[in-house]
Design a protein around this motif. Structure first.
Motif, PDB file in Angstrom:
ATOM      1  N   THR A  65      -6.647  51.844  35.359  1.00 59.79           N
ATOM      2  CA  THR A  65      -5.855  50.617  35.460  1.00 59.79           C
ATOM      3  C   THR A  65      -6.606  49.575  36.274  1.00 59.79           C
ATOM      4  N   GLY A  81      -2.754  39.728  22.853  1.00 58.45           N
ATOM      5  CA  GLY A  81      -2.406  40.684  21.811  1.00 58.45           C
ATOM      6  C   GLY A  81      -1.573  40.065  20.707  1.00 58.45           C
ATOM      7  N   LEU A 111      -5.557  45.546  21.800  1.00 57.99           N
ATOM      8  CA  LEU A 111      -4.506  45.348  22.788  1.00 57.99           C
ATOM      9  C   LEU A 111      -3.223  45.921  22.206  1.00 57.99           C
ATOM     10  N   LEU A 112      -2.746  47.001  22.803  1.00 55.52           N
ATOM     11  CA  LEU A 112      -1.591  47.734  22.278  1.00 55.52           C
ATOM     12  C   LEU A 112      -0.285  47.121  22.761  1.00 55.52           C
ATOM     13  N   GLY A 113       0.764  47.349  21.989  1.00 51.23           N
ATOM     14  CA  GLY A 113       2.099  46.869  22.360  1.00 51.23           C
ATOM     15  C   GLY A 113       2.383  45.482  21.816  1.00 51.23           C
ATOM     16  N   ASP A 114       3.542  44.963  22.218  1.00 53.10           N
ATOM     17  CA  ASP A 114       3.954  43.622  21.794  1.00 53.10           C
ATOM     18  C   ASP A 114       3.087  42.569  22.481  1.00 53.10           C
ATOM     19  N   CYS A 128      -5.737  51.278  30.361  1.00 49.07           N
ATOM     20  CA  CYS A 128      -6.320  51.887  29.174  1.00 49.07           C
ATOM     21  C   CYS A 128      -5.483  53.107  28.806  1.00 49.07           C
ATOM     22  N   GLU A 131      -2.129  55.629  22.603  1.00 52.42           N
ATOM     23  CA  GLU A 131      -0.755  55.553  22.107  1.00 52.42           C
ATOM     24  C   GLU A 131      -0.747  55.915  20.635  1.00 52.42           C
ATOM     25  N   LYS A 138      -3.322  48.274  27.276  1.00 53.95           N
ATOM     26  CA  LYS A 138      -1.978  47.695  27.334  1.00 53.95           C
ATOM     27  C   LYS A 138      -1.932  46.734  28.528  1.00 53.95           C
ATOM     28  N   SER A 140       0.513  44.195  30.822  1.00 55.91           N
ATOM     29  CA  SER A 140       1.906  43.880  31.147  1.00 55.91           C
ATOM     30  C   SER A 140       1.961  43.019  32.391  1.00 55.91           C
TER      31      SER A 140
END
Length: 143
Positions: A65, A81, A111-114, A128, A131, A138, A140
């Motif tokens: 992270t 993302g 880039l994962l996620g919304d 990192c 998923e 990711k 946030s």
């Protein structure tokens, strides 16, 4: 009293107002353009900070992270993302219009996620992860 001077004065005044009427809108447009360019340049610098943090986490491997502080102003926003090709990019928006996309290349990091929208001063967490069998990063917002 000189009649030539009295007749010439209104003509000079009219020419002066005509020149001002042409110059002022051009000057205002130039200043507005400079402000937008400055805001976009500042947002691009912040996007590069995020991109560097993403690459650092990606190279460190799953579970690593990092945090990054971002400060945006002037109606600028970053979208980190998204779907499809946007999952590999950071978009720079000015007043809800995309002005530039920065693709994460070398390495091509997903880039994962919304998508994450960032405005103002924020602290971001960059992690990192793996998923559903997909290796990526990711992002946030912490605050």
């Amino acid at each position: 009293m000189n009649k030539k001077g009295m007749i010439g004065f209104p003509m000079r005044l009219a020419v002066t107002f005509l020149i001002l009427a042409i110059f002022v809108p051009v000057a205002v447009s130039m200043v507005d353009g400079l402000e937008k360019d400055s805001a976009a340049s500042s947002a691009k610098s912040e996007a590069e900070k995020i991109a560097n943090s993403v690459k650092k986490a990606y190279y460190s491997g799953a579970g690593s992270t990092d945090t990054v502080n971002v400060s945006l102003s002037g109606g600028s926003c970053l979208m980190v993302g998204g779907e499809g090709p946007d999952a590999y990019s950071i978009s720079i928006l000015l007043y809800d219009t995309v002005v530039e996309k920065m693709y994460l290349q070398r390495p091509s990091v997903k880039l994962l996620g919304d998508p994450v929208y960032i405005m103002g001063g924020r602290t971001l967490s960059v992690e990192c992860v793996v998923e559903s069998g997909t290796y990526g990063v990711k992002v946030s917002v912490l605050d």
